[in-house]
Design an enzyme around this catalytic site. Structure first.
Site, PDB file in Angstrom:
ATOM      1  N   MET A  30      -4.396   1.000   5.064  1.00  0.00           N
ATOM      2  CA  MET A  30      -4.038   2.061   6.140  1.00  0.00           C
ATOM      3  C   MET A  30      -4.581   2.978   6.275  1.00  0.00           C
ATOM      4  O   MET A  30      -3.939   4.247   6.887  1.00  0.00           O
ATOM      5  CB  MET A  30      -2.757   2.279   5.463  1.00  0.00           C
ATOM      6  CG  MET A  30      -1.506   1.629   5.243  1.00  0.00           C
ATOM      7  SD  MET A  30      -0.190   1.409   5.345  1.00  0.00           S
ATOM      8  CE  MET A  30       0.574   2.634   3.754  1.00  0.00           C
ATOM      9  N   ALA A  32      -7.853   6.464   5.703  1.00  0.00           N
ATOM     10  CA  ALA A  32      -7.760   7.856   5.044  1.00  0.00           C
ATOM     11  C   ALA A  32      -8.499   6.954   3.774  1.00  0.00           C
ATOM     12  O   ALA A  32      -7.615   6.982   2.653  1.00  0.00           O
ATOM     13  CB  ALA A  32      -6.237   8.089   4.518  1.00  0.00           C
ATOM     14  N   HIS A  37     -10.770   2.730  -2.448  1.00  0.00           N
ATOM     15  CA  HIS A  37     -10.798   1.371  -1.145  1.00  0.00           C
ATOM     16  C   HIS A  37     -12.145   0.815  -1.398  1.00  0.00           C
ATOM     17  O   HIS A  37     -12.678  -0.288  -1.001  1.00  0.00           O
ATOM     18  CB  HIS A  37     -10.839   2.246   0.454  1.00  0.00           C
ATOM     19  CG  HIS A  37      -9.075   2.938   0.467  1.00  0.00           C
ATOM     20  ND1 HIS A  37      -9.078   3.782   1.300  1.00  0.00           N
ATOM     21  CD2 HIS A  37      -8.145   2.125   0.824  1.00  0.00           C
ATOM     22  CE1 HIS A  37      -7.793   3.419   0.674  1.00  0.00           C
ATOM     23  NE2 HIS A  37      -7.029   2.693   0.963  1.00  0.00           N
ATOM     24  N   GLN A  61       6.705  -0.357   6.990  1.00  0.00           N
ATOM     25  CA  GLN A  61       6.700  -0.649   5.067  1.00  0.00           C
ATOM     26  C   GLN A  61       7.288   0.876   4.630  1.00  0.00           C
ATOM     27  O   GLN A  61       7.417   0.837   3.965  1.00  0.00           O
ATOM     28  CB  GLN A  61       5.811  -1.247   4.625  1.00  0.00           C
ATOM     29  CG  GLN A  61       4.281  -0.182   4.576  1.00  0.00           C
ATOM     30  CD  GLN A  61       2.920  -1.576   3.842  1.00  0.00           C
ATOM     31  OE1 GLN A  61       2.428  -2.555   4.862  1.00  0.00           O
ATOM     32  NE2 GLN A  61       2.355  -0.695   3.647  1.00  0.00           N
ATOM     33  N   GLN A 148      -4.832  -2.996  -8.057  1.00  0.00           N
ATOM     34  CA  GLN A 148      -4.450  -3.076  -9.010  1.00  0.00           C
ATOM     35  C   GLN A 148      -3.184  -1.785  -9.107  1.00  0.00           C
ATOM     36  O   GLN A 148      -2.100  -1.993  -9.495  1.00  0.00           O
ATOM     37  CB  GLN A 148      -5.018  -3.177 -10.454  1.00  0.00           C
ATOM     38  CG  GLN A 148      -3.765  -2.990 -11.742  1.00  0.00           C
ATOM     39  CD  GLN A 148      -4.496  -3.523 -12.826  1.00  0.00           C
ATOM     40  OE1 GLN A 148      -5.732  -2.918 -12.848  1.00  0.00           O
ATOM     41  NE2 GLN A 148      -3.818  -1.788 -13.837  1.00  0.00           N
TER      42      GLN A 148
END
Ligand code: PAF
Length: 283
Positions: A30, A32, A37, A61, A148
């Site tokens: 998403m 940022a 990431h 969501q 995770q």
């Protein structure tokens, strides 16, 4: 690097990447983007020849009282780091592309959704299944990489891939942490200085419980009760702090041998919701 915004263009791009039998790993985000990431990008690179990412803040969501409007958006900066990370293509569609008309179809989740974030955030995983299902059908990657930190998301997506026969291998990346142990998250940006100092308390509490289980504690009911009180005393508002079965995502009080669990917590510091988890396995 420029974002690809239409379904046709990203399909063409992925088809060209796959030429000559090359494999593609996909990292949906998403935006940022942060070190967490980047570690997923690097893990993706270990699995496939090319890595494709998506950047899309999925309205489906977010609940009506959640932070959809405030969610950090920084496409230019994200594209720059994607280029530096060697990402072959970034799909950053608009809402009109992803939801061009009323969405008549939704995917319901059974028990896997009843506890943890599914229990606290109605519609959250249905929204994720919707968007990830669309993205999988558009990108058709060989691998898809998820972190995770959102372990219930990973578990439910595993089920989606299996039950809906997506020909995609899911890969889970470990949680990336700041030096003081706080799990990296785009939402950490909401914390003020004082909250940021207190925030690693959740991780420390999970580590303590994990250690107790490692030392042979099997009944975690009182242990978790006590830890919840400790966190509350430190100014955290508890959403949940529990041990869950990895397979069913249902809370358990007793640790058994040869079983896999998730020790997970969701807490608030002010209005900021923090989540974290550890995988607990008893040989
Ligand atoms: O984990 C996330 O960032 C999101 O839930 C995802 C998978 C990109 C779907 O919007």
């Amino acid at each position: 690097m420029e974002a690809i915004t239409t379904i046709e263009d990203i399909r063409d791009k992925v088809a060209s990447l796959k030429k000559g039998g090359k494999t593609v790993a996909f990292v949906p985000t998403m935006g940022a983007l942060h070190e967490g990431h980047f570690s997923l990008f690097r893990l993706a690179k270990q699995h496939a020849d090319e890595v494709v990412a998506s950047i899309y803040v999925n309205p489906e969501q977010f609940g009506p009282d959640e932070d959809f409007d405030e969610y950090p958006r920084q496409l230019e900066a994200d594209l720059k780091v994607c280029a530096e990370e060697g990402i072959a293509a970034v799909f950053a569609p608009s809402d009109k592309i992803m939801y061009p008309s009323k969405q008549y179809l939704h995917i319901e989740v059974d028990e896997l959704n009843m506890h943890m974030d599914g229990g606290s955030r109605p519609g959250f995983f249905e929204g994720i299944l919707l968007i990830v299902n669309k993205l999988f059908n558009i990108i058709e990657p060989d691998f898809a990489v998820f972190g995770q930190k959102d372990i219930q998301q990973f578990r439910i997506l595993q089920q989606m891939v299996s039950e809906f026969n997506h020909n995609i291998e899911l890969v889970m990346g470990s949680i990336k942490r700041a030096n003081d142990g706080l799990a990296l998250s785009s939402r950490n940006a909401y914390l003020d200085e004082e909250q940021r100092k207190r925030a690693p308390g959740l991780y420390r509490c999970l580590q303590y419980v994990q250690k107790q289980i490692g030392n042979g504690v099997t009944d975690v009911h009182l242990l978790l009760d006590h830890q919840r009180s400790e966190l509350q005393a430190k100014g955290f508002k508890i959403d949940y702090l529990k041990l869950f079965s990895f397979d069913t995502m249902v809370p358990v009080n007793e640790v058994k041998n040869s079983s896999k669990y998730i020790l997970a917590g969701a807490v608030y510091l002010g209005d900021t919701r923090l989540i974290d988890n550890l995988i607990v396995e008893r040989p």
